[in-house]
Design a protein around this motif. Structure first.
Motif, mmCIF file in Angstrom:
data_model
loop_
_atom_site.group_PDB
_atom_site.id
_atom_site.type_symbol
_atom_site.label_atom_id
_atom_site.label_comp_id
_atom_site.label_asym_id
_atom_site.label_seq_id
_atom_site.Cartn_x
_atom_site.Cartn_y
_atom_site.Cartn_z
ATOM 1 N N SER B 7 24.064 -12.194 59.876
ATOM 2 C CA SER B 7 24.970 -11.091 60.306
ATOM 3 C C SER B 7 26.489 -11.023 59.905
ATOM 4 O O SER B 7 26.544 -11.967 59.412
ATOM 5 N N PRO B 8 27.053 -9.995 59.848
ATOM 6 C CA PRO B 8 26.410 -8.628 59.892
ATOM 7 C C PRO B 8 25.576 -8.152 58.923
ATOM 8 O O PRO B 8 25.573 -8.775 57.809
ATOM 9 N N GLN B 9 25.186 -6.821 58.972
ATOM 10 C CA GLN B 9 24.123 -6.243 58.168
ATOM 11 C C GLN B 9 24.906 -5.690 56.934
ATOM 12 O O GLN B 9 24.692 -5.590 55.894
ATOM 13 N N SER B 10 26.255 -5.275 57.361
ATOM 14 C CA SER B 10 26.986 -4.546 56.492
ATOM 15 C C SER B 10 28.566 -5.192 56.816
ATOM 16 O O SER B 10 28.725 -5.205 57.998
ATOM 17 N N LEU B 11 29.407 -5.129 55.672
ATOM 18 C CA LEU B 11 30.745 -5.784 55.743
ATOM 19 C C LEU B 11 31.596 -4.839 54.969
ATOM 20 O O LEU B 11 31.313 -4.935 53.832
ATOM 21 N N ILE B 12 32.885 -4.679 55.542
ATOM 22 C CA ILE B 12 33.938 -3.950 54.856
ATOM 23 C C ILE B 12 34.983 -4.755 54.751
ATOM 24 O O ILE B 12 35.585 -4.936 56.119
ATOM 25 N N VAL B 13 35.775 -5.387 53.731
ATOM 26 C CA VAL B 13 37.066 -5.973 53.854
ATOM 27 C C VAL B 13 38.101 -5.603 52.713
ATOM 28 O O VAL B 13 37.646 -5.053 51.516
ATOM 29 N N GLN B 14 39.092 -5.708 53.039
ATOM 30 C CA GLN B 14 40.307 -5.303 52.217
ATOM 31 C C GLN B 14 40.418 -6.321 51.025
ATOM 32 O O GLN B 14 40.106 -7.604 51.084
ATOM 33 N N LYS B 15 40.858 -5.984 50.167
ATOM 34 C CA LYS B 15 41.010 -6.729 48.959
ATOM 35 C C LYS B 15 41.955 -7.986 49.214
ATOM 36 O O LYS B 15 43.024 -7.469 49.903
ATOM 37 N N GLY B 16 41.548 -8.998 49.130
ATOM 38 C CA GLY B 16 42.702 -10.077 49.398
ATOM 39 C C GLY B 16 42.167 -11.024 50.468
ATOM 40 O O GLY B 16 42.773 -11.933 51.181
ATOM 41 N N GLY B 17 41.234 -10.129 51.383
ATOM 42 C CA GLY B 17 41.185 -10.723 52.770
ATOM 43 C C GLY B 17 39.980 -11.732 52.516
ATOM 44 O O GLY B 17 39.438 -11.958 51.532
ATOM 45 N N ILE B 18 39.574 -12.104 53.841
ATOM 46 C CA ILE B 18 38.481 -13.115 53.990
ATOM 47 C C ILE B 18 37.429 -12.388 54.608
ATOM 48 O O ILE B 18 37.227 -11.816 55.315
ATOM 49 N N SER B 19 36.273 -12.555 53.622
ATOM 50 C CA SER B 19 34.883 -12.008 54.198
ATOM 51 C C SER B 19 34.049 -13.223 54.910
ATOM 52 O O SER B 19 33.911 -14.550 54.204
ATOM 53 N N ILE B 20 33.573 -13.088 56.057
ATOM 54 C CA ILE B 20 32.754 -13.852 56.519
ATOM 55 C C ILE B 20 31.357 -13.672 57.063
ATOM 56 O O ILE B 20 31.396 -12.528 57.648
ATOM 57 N N HIS B 76 32.363 -18.258 53.904
ATOM 58 C CA HIS B 76 33.531 -17.461 53.801
ATOM 59 C C HIS B 76 33.906 -17.274 52.399
ATOM 60 O O HIS B 76 33.668 -18.077 51.540
ATOM 61 N N ILE B 77 34.403 -15.991 52.061
ATOM 62 C CA ILE B 77 34.888 -15.683 50.600
ATOM 63 C C ILE B 77 36.360 -15.518 50.830
ATOM 64 O O ILE B 77 36.754 -14.566 51.621
ATOM 65 N N MET B 78 37.119 -16.246 50.407
ATOM 66 C CA MET B 78 38.550 -16.307 50.322
ATOM 67 C C MET B 78 39.024 -15.176 49.451
ATOM 68 O O MET B 78 38.529 -15.085 48.198
#
Lengths: 116, 112
Positions: B7-20, B76-78
């Motif tokens: 999870s999640p199935q899809s994720l939207i993150v702002q540039k420079g943010g952390i994707s988890i 985690h993608i920093m």
């Protein structure tokens, strides 16, 4: 790094024909290769495990007579979709483990099969 | 039974943010947990992998956190970049030679 080459990248065929997909480990020996199938926007589903010099092991629900796998050498495994039908249209991906370089499972670039 | 739940199935993150992205597994016999990145029309590529004897592993901007007791692991993608937009799969296997069981995938989109 280690490379797994898959060919062709895309194939379109008529219903009832057979299609062969090749998977080669270019710079390492792969005693075991895996074949996956992926539908659009879905995960990879393991179809079978290909073992060099022996019969492939198929996952439950995968027709072994329809999806013929041959692993005749340490660098080549082939998947033949026999008497293909439109429902066989999918993205097929192979993978292989490079033992020498550690626990790295390398994937081919995939084959998009479209059966008309 | 789904052996690896993602999870999640899809994720939207702002540039420079952390994707988890999170994953949970059922089988305690799993001992190898890789993450793969896949771009449209391409095969998956190994990003990073971890074994249960380690709680965290970092490679560049990518970090795996592993919680053995909870049977969970996360990616985690920093400093997320638009080029990171792809589908990410967590996976598990019982040993190096065994088949890899994939999660259902997370479609990540990084806003420019």
């Amino acid at each position: 790094g280690a490379v797994v080459s898959q060919h062709p990248s895309r194939v379109i065929c008529k219903s009832g024909t057979s299609v062969k997909i090749e998977c080669r480990s270019l710079d390492f020996q792969a005693t075991t290769m895996f074949w996956y199938r992926q539908f659009p926007k879905q995960s990879l589903m393991l179809m079978a495990t290909s073992n060099e010099g022996s019969k492939a092991t198929y996952e439950q629900g995968v027709e072994k007579d329809k999806f013929l796998i041959n692993h005749a050498s340490l660098t080549l495994s082939t998947l033949t979709v026999t008497s293909a039908h439109p429902e066989d249209s999918s993205f097929y991906i192979c993978s292989a483990v490079d033992w020498v370089r550690g626990e790295k499972l390398f994937f081919g670039s995939g084959t998009q099969l479209s059966v008309l | 039974q789904q052996q690896v739940k993602q999870s999640p199935q899809s994720l939207i993150v702002q540039k420079g943010g952390i994707s988890i992205i999170n994953c949970a597994y059922e089988n305690t016999a799993f001992d190898y947990f890789p993450w793969y990145q896949q771009f449209p029309g391409k095969g998956p590529a190994l990003l990073i992998a971890i074994r249960p004897d380690v709680s965290e592993k970092k490679e560049g901007r990518f970090t795996i956190s592993f919680n053995k007791s909870a049977k969970q692991f996360s990616l985690h993608i920093m400093d997320s970049q638009p080029g990171d937009s792809a589908t990410y799969f967590c996976a598990a296997s019982m040993n190096r030679d065994d088949k890899i069981i994939f999660g259902k995938g997370t479609r990540l989109h990084i806003l420019p």
